[in-house]
Design a protein around this motif. Structure first.
Motif, PDB file in Angstrom:
ATOM      1  N   HIS A 127      -4.797   5.023   0.431  1.00 13.48           N
ATOM      2  CA  HIS A 127      -6.527   4.684   1.614  1.00 13.48           C
ATOM      3  C   HIS A 127      -6.725   3.487   0.966  1.00 13.48           C
ATOM      4  N   ASN A 128      -7.226   3.034   0.065  1.00 14.28           N
ATOM      5  CA  ASN A 128      -7.172   1.889  -0.032  1.00 14.28           C
ATOM      6  C   ASN A 128      -6.033   0.509   0.734  1.00 14.28           C
ATOM      7  N   ASN A 129      -4.573   1.152   0.657  1.00 11.62           N
ATOM      8  CA  ASN A 129      -3.641   0.833   1.354  1.00 11.62           C
ATOM      9  C   ASN A 129      -3.636   0.300   3.436  1.00 11.62           C
ATOM     10  N   HIS A 130      -4.020   2.101   3.346  1.00 12.44           N
ATOM     11  CA  HIS A 130      -4.327   2.223   4.872  1.00 12.44           C
ATOM     12  C   HIS A 130      -6.110   1.132   4.883  1.00 12.44           C
ATOM     13  N   PHE A 179       1.163   4.735   5.586  1.00 15.53           N
ATOM     14  CA  PHE A 179       0.448   4.119   4.587  1.00 15.53           C
ATOM     15  C   PHE A 179       0.577   3.841   2.839  1.00 15.53           C
ATOM     16  N   GLY A 180       2.307   3.911   2.484  1.00 11.18           N
ATOM     17  CA  GLY A 180       2.457   3.271   1.054  1.00 11.18           C
ATOM     18  C   GLY A 180       2.915   1.960   1.453  1.00 11.18           C
ATOM     19  N   HIS A 216       6.923   3.320  -5.237  1.00 14.73           N
ATOM     20  CA  HIS A 216       6.111   4.321  -5.523  1.00 14.73           C
ATOM     21  C   HIS A 216       5.714   5.258  -4.702  1.00 14.73           C
ATOM     22  N   GLU A 217       5.018   4.414  -3.467  1.00 12.50           N
ATOM     23  CA  GLU A 217       3.881   4.910  -3.131  1.00 12.50           C
ATOM     24  C   GLU A 217       4.608   5.175  -1.465  1.00 12.50           C
ATOM     25  N   PHE A 218       5.617   6.365  -1.876  1.00  8.81           N
ATOM     26  CA  PHE A 218       6.361   7.174  -0.353  1.00  8.81           C
ATOM     27  C   PHE A 218       5.001   7.725   0.284  1.00  8.81           C
ATOM     28  N   ASP A 219       5.625   8.020   1.184  1.00  7.73           N
ATOM     29  CA  ASP A 219       4.406   7.893   2.740  1.00  7.73           C
ATOM     30  C   ASP A 219       5.496   9.310   3.207  1.00  7.73           C
ATOM     31  N   PRO A 220       5.431  10.597   3.493  1.00  5.98           N
ATOM     32  CA  PRO A 220       6.228  11.576   3.432  1.00  5.98           C
ATOM     33  C   PRO A 220       6.217  11.988   5.091  1.00  5.98           C
TER      34      PRO A 220
END
Length: 240
Positions: free
Chosen positions: A202-205, A214-215, A219-223
């Motif tokens: 959410h912070n990234n977004h 959004f990743g 390690h922030e994989f966004d399916p």
């Protein structure tokens, strides 16, 4: 096991169409799709969200307002100005309904190009539709529930979209880590988002509202973005 299968299918199916269609398309327009594909997606959203169906117009406008007024008194949902989760949910519901039923005047910047299919929304958002879906869920549980504790999942299925909203709009403004300094309390709730299909970043977004992925960190994989890339390659959508 059938009850668990239904829960998982509706959790991830409803969540996918919420983040893919309502959020990344209606609110932020991170990709294009044809009017035919848009209408098919409306119907799929209704099938997977069922009793807790959310209008693309109501969600899209309200979410734009959230970004513009995040953590202020004008924010439709903020832990900073709501005493508890239930009060926030109730206020969010009222704002959403006011937008959908045009009971409040909304600045044009929040409504520009937000998709709206009034005839379909009248059916999908109606009380009759919500009652029918709820009855279908009850019948499913009567047929397939094999233990009393499985009935605890019934209210989760009936209210799944609001529960998804609470996880992000409440908890992702209180718990988690921060990649970027922003003017609000948004946080990345999970370092690997297995639960919310990318919404937990959410912070990234809030830093990059118009970004389809959004990743940010390795390690922030966004399916959802992974699926969007497949749909883009197949020509179903066109990523911006």
């Amino acid at each position: 096991m059938e009850v668990i299968y239904l829960l998982v299918i509706l959790w991830y199916g409803g969540l996918f169409f919420q983040t893919f269609f309502l959020h990344r398309y209606a609110a932020h327009q991170t990709f294009y799709m044809s009017k035919t594909a848009e209408k098919v997606t409306y119907i799929l959203t209704w099938l997977f969200q069922g009793s807790n169906y959310l209008s693309a117009y109501g969600y899209g406008v309200m979410h734009r307002m959230h970004h513009a007024y995040a953590d202020t008194e004008k924010d439709p949902h903020s832990p900073k100005f709501d005493e508890n989760v239930l009060k926030m949910m109730w206020r969010t519901k009222n704002v959403y309904q006011d937008i959908n039923q045009q009971r409040i005047e909304v600045d044009e910047k929040f409504t520009k190009n937000v998709p709206q299919w009034l005839a379909f929304d009248r059916i999908a958002s109606s009380r009759i539709s919500r009652v029918i879906w709820t009855l279908l869920y009850v019948l499913f549980f009567l047929q397939f529930a094999t233990a009393w504790w499985q009935w605890l999942f019934l209210p989760v299925i009936i209210l799944m979209a609001p529960i998804h909203g609470v996880i992000i709009n409440w908890y992702a403004h209180i718990y988690g880590y921060v990649n970027f300094k922003v003017k609000d309390t948004s946080k990345n709730l999970l370092p690997f988002d297995f639960l919310m299909m990318g919404e937990a970043y959410h912070n990234n977004h809030h830093k990059y509202g118009g970004r389809a992925n959004f990743g940010v960190r390795w390690h922030e994989f966004d399916p959802t973005y992974f699926i969007m890339r497949i749909l883009n390659r197949l020509g179903v959508i066109k990523l911006i």
